[in-house]
Design a protein around this motif. Structure first.
Motif, short mmCIF file in Angstrom:
data_model
loop_
_atom_site.label_atom_id
_atom_site.label_comp_id
_atom_site.label_asym_id
_atom_site.label_seq_id
_atom_site.Cartn_x
_atom_site.Cartn_y
_atom_site.Cartn_z
N CYS A 26 0.82 -1.03 0.37
CA CYS A 26 -0.24 -0.46 0.18
C CYS A 26 1.00 1.16 -0.18
N ASP A 27 1.98 1.33 0.66
CA ASP A 27 3.17 2.83 0.82
C ASP A 27 4.20 2.27 1.14
N PHE A 28 5.03 2.79 1.07
CA PHE A 28 6.94 2.56 1.14
C PHE A 28 7.19 3.94 2.57
N GLU A 29 7.59 3.20 2.71
CA GLU A 29 8.92 3.78 3.49
C GLU A 29 10.41 4.40 2.48
N ILE A 30 11.07 5.70 2.51
CA ILE A 30 12.05 6.25 1.84
C ILE A 30 13.29 6.62 2.64
N ASP A 31 14.38 6.72 2.35
CA ASP A 31 15.65 6.81 3.12
C ASP A 31 15.81 8.19 2.19
N LEU A 32 15.58 9.33 2.66
CA LEU A 32 15.60 10.57 2.08
C LEU A 32 16.73 10.73 1.60
N SER A 33 17.99 10.59 2.33
CA SER A 33 20.00 10.61 2.57
C SER A 33 20.02 9.90 1.31
N SER A 34 19.49 9.00 0.93
CA SER A 34 20.31 7.59 -0.58
C SER A 34 18.65 7.34 -1.56
N ALA A 35 17.77 8.25 -1.28
CA ALA A 35 16.67 7.80 -2.46
C ALA A 35 15.93 6.93 -2.64
N ARG A 36 16.44 5.93 -1.42
CA ARG A 36 15.87 4.55 -2.08
C ARG A 36 15.05 4.07 -1.37
N ILE A 37 13.80 2.90 -1.29
CA ILE A 37 12.72 2.30 -0.94
C ILE A 37 13.47 1.62 0.62
N SER A 38 13.15 1.62 1.61
CA SER A 38 13.93 1.48 2.68
C SER A 38 13.24 0.52 3.38
N ALA A 39 11.85 0.13 2.79
CA ALA A 39 10.70 -0.73 3.55
C ALA A 39 9.58 -0.99 2.48
N LEU A 40 8.46 -1.07 2.75
CA LEU A 40 7.09 -2.38 2.47
C LEU A 40 6.21 -1.45 3.06
N VAL A 41 4.93 -0.78 3.53
CA VAL A 41 3.99 -1.26 4.31
C VAL A 41 2.96 -1.58 3.75
N ILE A 42 2.83 -2.88 4.47
CA ILE A 42 0.89 -3.18 4.52
C ILE A 42 0.20 -2.41 5.31
N TYR A 43 -1.09 -1.88 5.50
CA TYR A 43 -1.87 -1.83 5.82
C TYR A 43 -2.60 -2.63 6.35
#
Length: 90
Positions: A26-43
C-alpha cells in the motif's frame, strides 16, 4: 531489472516461510539521504467492516524481500501476532 515504485503498489505479498498471503503493498518508506525504498508498508485489515478502524500496519524491511515478480512479492518475514490465527481458504 528496473521498476518504478508505482509498479510495486497493489502487488500481493507472499511469505515464503509458510506460503500465506500477507496482503498488498500500500505504501513505502523512503530513505531520503540515499533516495531508496527502505521498507514496504501493508495496511492493517479492517475490523468489523471499518467501524472499529484498522489493525496494525505491517512494515517489511527491504532486506527481507526475496524476489519481486510480475504479480507478487516473496518475502521472508515473521508476521507479528500470526500465531494461532486461522487461515482463510480461497
Amino acid at each position: 531489472m528496473y521498476c518504478r515504485a508505482n509498479d510495486l503498489r497493489c502487488k500481493d505479498v507472499i511469505n515464503v516461510k509458510n506460503g500465506c498471503r500477507i496482503g498488498c503493498v500500500c505504501d513505502f518508506e523512503i530513505d531520503l539521504s540515499s533516495a531508496r525504498i527502505s521498507a514496504l508498508v501493508i495496511y492493517g485489515r479492517w475490523r468489523l467492516f471499518g467501524l472499529l478502524g484498522r489493525g496494525k500496519d505491517i512494515i517489511i524491511r527491504w532486506c527481507d524481500i526475496q524476489l519481486i515478480g510480475e504479480d507478487a512479492i516473496l518475502v521472508n518475514f515473521d508476521v507479528p501476532g500470526d500465531r494461532g490465527r486461522r487461515q482463510r481458504r480461497r
